[in-house]
Design an enzyme around this catalytic site. Structure first.
Site, PDB file in Angstrom:
ATOM      1  N   THR A 128       0.865  -1.183   0.000  1.00  8.19           N
ATOM      2  CA  THR A 128       0.000   0.000   0.000  1.00  8.19           C
ATOM      3  C   THR A 128       0.897   1.226   0.000  1.00  8.19           C
ATOM      4  O   THR A 128       2.123   1.105   0.124  1.00  8.19           O
ATOM      5  CB  THR A 128      -0.888   0.055   1.270  1.00  8.19           C
ATOM      6  OG1 THR A 128      -0.068   0.382   2.391  1.00  8.19           O
ATOM      7  CG2 THR A 128      -1.613  -1.270   1.512  1.00  8.19           C
ATOM      8  N   ASP A 129       0.299   2.404  -0.131  1.00  8.22           N
ATOM      9  CA  ASP A 129       1.099   3.631  -0.110  1.00  8.22           C
ATOM     10  C   ASP A 129       1.838   3.789   1.207  1.00  8.22           C
ATOM     11  O   ASP A 129       2.974   4.235   1.232  1.00  8.22           O
ATOM     12  CB  ASP A 129       0.198   4.849  -0.352  1.00  8.22           C
ATOM     13  CG  ASP A 129      -0.319   4.867  -1.789  1.00  8.22           C
ATOM     14  OD1 ASP A 129       0.290   4.170  -2.633  1.00  8.22           O
ATOM     15  OD2 ASP A 129      -1.332   5.530  -2.044  1.00  8.22           O
ATOM     16  N   CYS A 130       1.190   3.382   2.298  1.00  8.42           N
ATOM     17  CA  CYS A 130       1.830   3.533   3.608  1.00  8.42           C
ATOM     18  C   CYS A 130       2.660   2.312   4.010  1.00  8.42           C
ATOM     19  O   CYS A 130       3.545   2.413   4.847  1.00  8.42           O
ATOM     20  CB  CYS A 130       0.801   3.874   4.673  1.00  8.42           C
ATOM     21  SG  CYS A 130      -0.714   2.915   4.584  1.00  8.42           S
ATOM     22  N   TYR A 131       2.342   1.156   3.423  1.00  6.21           N
ATOM     23  CA  TYR A 131       3.098  -0.088   3.686  1.00  6.21           C
ATOM     24  C   TYR A 131       3.568  -0.660   2.352  1.00  6.21           C
ATOM     25  O   TYR A 131       2.953  -1.591   1.824  1.00  6.21           O
ATOM     26  CB  TYR A 131       2.207  -1.118   4.382  1.00  6.21           C
ATOM     27  CG  TYR A 131       1.795  -0.779   5.800  1.00  6.21           C
ATOM     28  CD1 TYR A 131       2.690  -0.957   6.856  1.00  6.21           C
ATOM     29  CD2 TYR A 131       0.514  -0.324   6.080  1.00  6.21           C
ATOM     30  CE1 TYR A 131       2.299  -0.674   8.155  1.00  6.21           C
ATOM     31  CE2 TYR A 131       0.125  -0.033   7.381  1.00  6.21           C
ATOM     32  CZ  TYR A 131       1.020  -0.216   8.419  1.00  6.21           C
ATOM     33  OH  TYR A 131       0.640   0.057   9.701  1.00  6.21           O
ATOM     34  N   PRO A 132       4.653  -0.117   1.784  1.00  4.42           N
ATOM     35  CA  PRO A 132       5.028  -0.502   0.414  1.00  4.42           C
ATOM     36  C   PRO A 132       5.611  -1.917   0.272  1.00  4.42           C
ATOM     37  O   PRO A 132       5.520  -2.519  -0.792  1.00  4.42           O
ATOM     38  CB  PRO A 132       6.066   0.546   0.026  1.00  4.42           C
ATOM     39  CG  PRO A 132       6.620   1.043   1.323  1.00  4.42           C
ATOM     40  CD  PRO A 132       5.520   0.949   2.319  1.00  4.42           C
TER      41      PRO A 132
END
Lengths: 385, 136
Positions: A128-132
């Protein structure tokens, strides 16, 4: 004069509490009577050490850099449930290894962690954007991670069935190996030392009760799953005649020991966790003195035919734990050897340890915040179309 | 001439059959019964040494298989790791000679080697994997 939890705790703090095990109290009541024992004894310790499948650990691994929102997690190739926050996962005791099958499972991961061993943690994610990060593969230990909470949805069954096999083939069950033609009968309870058998109506064991769990202090978190207080009970003793009440237990895995938490494999059935549980029962009044004085000859279970793989199984009547512990019972006029699955030897060890903790003021009683339900129905699962 | 050591488990319905006699008579085998335990109406166990021609032994083993007698290779020794054993008792379920039994006072599991028929069933029945078997 009835005692309160607070009064008993005052005595524990002063090192003056009189504590005996649920086996020791049997003789005391025989000699002195319930009245005197209610006055003189403050706490009776109960315990059990047996396979309890509904067990597992909630782990928080900490965040890697860059971080990952773990979607699928494996610990030593055993899948853990990761459908909670980014680095939380629940490793269930009975989950099997994807590479080793039935010879290694979630319970072994838990045992390896408390033994201080390195455990391989693999995780995948969609990113994700926060958990790449999309993949993680490294090692953890019990010390390297944040919380490790043993959280067992159903432990310490109040009594259990006696398993036998009427068919002409050996069957492999969670009750052990059952030989053909009533070749044996297996039972699984610490009977006269068992927690919920000594408090059959859940007067003192409830939500919030402080307990011995896996070698550390833990708590009763809730009623256990499948809690079945409406099970048929003996009219005199109030003790259920088949599996009944259960407890949901919680505790800090980091403080637990392999002496009281062991992975087990039931051949051709699967993996489970053997859990050591000890529960103190305050002798508040004569009724509690009466309950804890129950002995194996007055505790009965039901003999069930495990060769019938159905929800309702035929049964062959009742048998006392005194008969079960004699090594042989009678089923349909046949003499059948018995074997236990839960260790009375270890249960006694736990009851003694808990007794010492309380005597030395290291363990205080916690009054339940809420009683366990007495009227909950155990529902079946039916197929609806 | 060849030799082979085996463990036979007789189901209750075969206990009264002259199976050992057939091995001698039909397959010309020299038999040495090392240990035997037959409980009426229950399972029978026998530790047996067969001596004869390779062909005779193979045919004899096939005959035993056809009779529903369970044939296992003989273990040399059974080892119980007492340090690791929790005395749960699950192994007792399969130990018909009761070599694995509880001390009725301490409820500690005890292994009586003299009663053991070396069938090896306890190895897989032990949930903690603390019973090991050694083969010849």
């Amino acid at each position: 004069m009835p005692k309160t939890f607070a009064e008993i705790n005052e005595k524990i703090k002063k090192g003056e509490a009189v504590v005996v095990t649920a086996e020791e109290v049997i003789d005391l009541v025989r000699k002195k009577g319930e009245k005197r024992v209610a006055r003189e004894v403050d706490v009776v310790t109960t315990a059990t050490f047996g396979p309890m499948c509904s067990s597992g650990a909630l782990l928080n691994f900490g965040h890697s850099d860059p971080p990952i929102k773990m979607q699928k997690v494996w610990l030593n190739d055993v899948p853990a449930y990761a459908g909670v926050a980014a680095v939380d996962a629940y490793i269930g005791a009975t989950e099997l290894s994807e590479t080793r099958g039935m010879e290694y499972g979630g319970a072994h991961v838990i045992e390896d962690l408390i033994s201080g061993k390195k455990v391989r943690l693999r995780a995948t994610s969609y990113g994700t954007d926060c958990y790449p990060r999309k993949e993680f593969d490294s090692y953890i230990t019990l010390d390297s991670i944040n919380q490790a909470i043993l959280f067992n949805p159903r432990n310490a069954y109040q009594n259990y069935a006696v398993a036998t096999n009427s068919s002409d083939e050996t069957i492999y069950t969670y009750m052990g190996v059952l030989l053909p033609n009533f070749g044996n009968a297996n039972y699984c309870s610490s009977s006269q030392l068992s927690p919920l058998i000594n408090d059959p109506l859940y007067r003192t064991i409830g939500i919030g009760t402080r307990i011995f769990l896996g070698g550390a202090q833990g708590y009763v978190a809730w009623e256990g799953t499948q809690h079945n207080p409406l099970q048929k009970r003996d009219e005199k003793t109030k003790i259920p005649l088949a599996p009944a009440g259960t407890l949901c237990l919680i505790g800090d895995l980091k403080q637990m020991s392999r002496d009281f938490l062991r992975a087990a494999i039931f051949y051709r059935y699967g993996v489970t966790l053997t859990v050591g549980v000890g529960i103190p029962i305050p002798i508040l009044d004569e009724e509690m003195a009466h309950f804890v004085s129950v002995s194996d000859e007055d505790i009965y279970s039901t003999i069930v035919d495990y060769s019938v793989p159905r929800r309702e199984k035929p049964n062959f009547g009742r048998v006392s734990y005194k008969e079960l512990r004699s090594g042989e019972i009678e089923i349909k006029k046949k003499r059948v050897p018995t074997a236990p699955l839960s260790s009375l030897y270890k249960a006694r060890e736990i009851a003694q340890i808990l007794k010492e903790w309380i005597k030395k003021g290291k363990f205080l009683l916690q009054e339940p915040i809420q009683r366990l339900p007495m009227d909950e129905k155990f529902k079946p699962l039916d197929i609806k179309r | 001439m060849a030799k082979k050591r085996i463990v036979l488990t007789f189901p209750p319905e075969l206990v009264d059959q002259p199976i050992i006699y057939r091995l001698v008579k039909d397959y010309d085998l020299v038999l040495n019964i090392l240990r035997a335990q037959v409980t009426p109406k229950e399972e029978g166990k026998m530790v047996l040494e067969l001596e004869g021609s390779r062909e005779g032994i193979n045919k004899g083993l096939k005959y035993l298989g056809d009779t529903k007698v369970d044939v296992q290779p003989l273990a040399k020794d059974i080892k119980l790791n007492e340090q690791e054993c929790t005395s749960c008792g699950a192994c007792m379920a399969v130990c018909s000679p009761r070599a694995l039994a509880m001390n009725k006072k301490s409820w500690k599991l005890e292994f009586d080697r003299d009663r053991c028929l070396l069938c090896g069933l306890c190895v897989s029945a032990c949930p903690l994997g603390v019973i090991q078997v050694e083969f010849d």
